[in-house]
Scaffold this active site. Structure first.
Site, mmCIF file in Angstrom:
data_model
loop_
_atom_site.group_PDB
_atom_site.id
_atom_site.type_symbol
_atom_site.label_atom_id
_atom_site.label_comp_id
_atom_site.label_asym_id
_atom_site.label_seq_id
_atom_site.Cartn_x
_atom_site.Cartn_y
_atom_site.Cartn_z
ATOM 1 N N ALA A 187 9.886 -4.109 14.139
ATOM 2 C CA ALA A 187 9.932 -2.741 13.624
ATOM 3 C C ALA A 187 11.295 -2.497 12.992
ATOM 4 O O ALA A 187 12.329 -2.765 13.596
ATOM 5 C CB ALA A 187 9.689 -1.745 14.758
ATOM 6 N N THR A 188 11.293 -1.987 11.765
ATOM 7 C CA THR A 188 12.547 -1.743 11.044
ATOM 8 C C THR A 188 12.932 -0.269 11.026
ATOM 9 O O THR A 188 14.002 0.087 10.525
ATOM 10 C CB THR A 188 12.456 -2.246 9.599
ATOM 11 N N SER B 228 -2.238 4.480 3.523
ATOM 12 C CA SER B 228 -3.253 3.686 2.826
ATOM 13 C C SER B 228 -4.054 2.806 3.777
ATOM 14 O O SER B 228 -5.125 2.316 3.417
ATOM 15 C CB SER B 228 -2.585 2.792 1.770
ATOM 16 N N GLY B 229 -3.523 2.600 4.991
ATOM 17 C CA GLY B 229 -4.167 1.681 5.924
ATOM 18 C C GLY B 229 -3.541 0.299 5.933
ATOM 19 O O GLY B 229 -4.076 -0.628 6.539
ATOM 20 N N SER C 20 -0.755 -0.860 7.381
ATOM 21 C CA SER C 20 -0.316 -1.332 8.698
ATOM 22 C C SER C 20 -1.509 -1.758 9.546
ATOM 23 O O SER C 20 -1.466 -2.784 10.232
ATOM 24 C CB SER C 20 0.486 -0.243 9.420
ATOM 25 N N GLY D 98 0.831 -1.195 0.000
ATOM 26 C CA GLY D 98 0.000 0.000 0.000
ATOM 27 C C GLY D 98 0.862 1.240 0.000
ATOM 28 O O GLY D 98 2.047 1.195 0.328
ATOM 29 N N HIS E 53 3.005 5.092 16.444
ATOM 30 C CA HIS E 53 2.792 3.664 16.210
ATOM 31 C C HIS E 53 2.805 2.899 17.537
ATOM 32 O O HIS E 53 1.970 2.012 17.771
ATOM 33 C CB HIS E 53 3.877 3.118 15.273
#
Length: 205
Positions: free
Chosen positions: A35-36, A11-12, A14, A7, A51
């Site tokens: 998490a990167t 865009s949603g 996650s 996305g 987040h």
């Protein structure tokens, strides 16, 4: 089971990935969040904090792992039956890899005398070496996917739908992100494109 979620920005994707994880935790799976992102500036630190705050009340008991570079090794260590892993996201990992490879090359001591032809040759060699480092990392990552047990949900940005960006590194990022997504999609059991918060199943059709 590999599920790739694609996305654009906001865009949603996650949120959709987290919804997939919730389906598995309802079945008794334990959940890992990989998490990167790296908080290299205030803006990114704020994004990461948002987040983190969003995960505190999402109903999932996350085990959090932060890994900006050695993603392949971490997934091999974490993946097991009865576990679902969410990786957010592959394109930040790609960014970290490209920048890290370039930094390693740039940190090498330079000759005391430079000529124009020497500089152009050295710059080309550095770029080639940085790209080779990334391609080796990508190959190891893609090859490992078939070996992973449990469920792995991979979030990645779809960045190739806009204009061609200015700058060599930016164009390289767009190219490599597209090729990475293609390689992962070819092996994934499920691929979903999220647009405006709405999921569109690409695989299986």
């Amino acid at each position: 089971m590999i599920h790739l979620v694609l996305g654009g920005a906001r865009s949603g994707k996650s949120r959709y990935g987290e919804a997939l994880v919730r389906q598995y935790t309802a079945l008794g799976f334990d959940a890992c969040y990989v998490a990167t992102a790296q908080a290299l500036d205030d803006e990114m630190a704020t994004r990461i904090a948002k987040h983190q705050a969003g995960r505190t009340d999402d109903g999932i008991e996350w085990q959090l792992f932060e890994e900006s570079l050695a993603l392949t090794a971490l997934l091999k260590r974490l993946a097991k039956p009865g576990r679902v892993i969410l990786v957010d996201c592959l394109t930040l990992w790609l960014t970290n890899q490209l920048l890290a490879s370039s930094a390693k090359i740039d940190d090498e001591p330079a000759p005391t005398e430079w000529h124009a032809t020497d500089f152009m040759s050295a710059s080309s060699t550095s770029n080639d070496e940085a790209l080779a480092n990334w391609l080796a990392e990508k190959s190891a990552f893609v090859d490992s996917l078939a070996e992973l047990e449990g469920v792995v949900v991979l979030i990645s940005n779809e960045v190739g739908s806009g204009i061609v960006p200015l700058g060599e590194l930016s164009r390289q990022f767009v190219d490599e992100a597209g090729w990475l997504n293609q390689a992962v999609a070819a092996l994934a059991d499920n691929v979903t494109l999220v647009v405006a918060g709405l999921p569109l199943a690409l695989k299986p059709l």
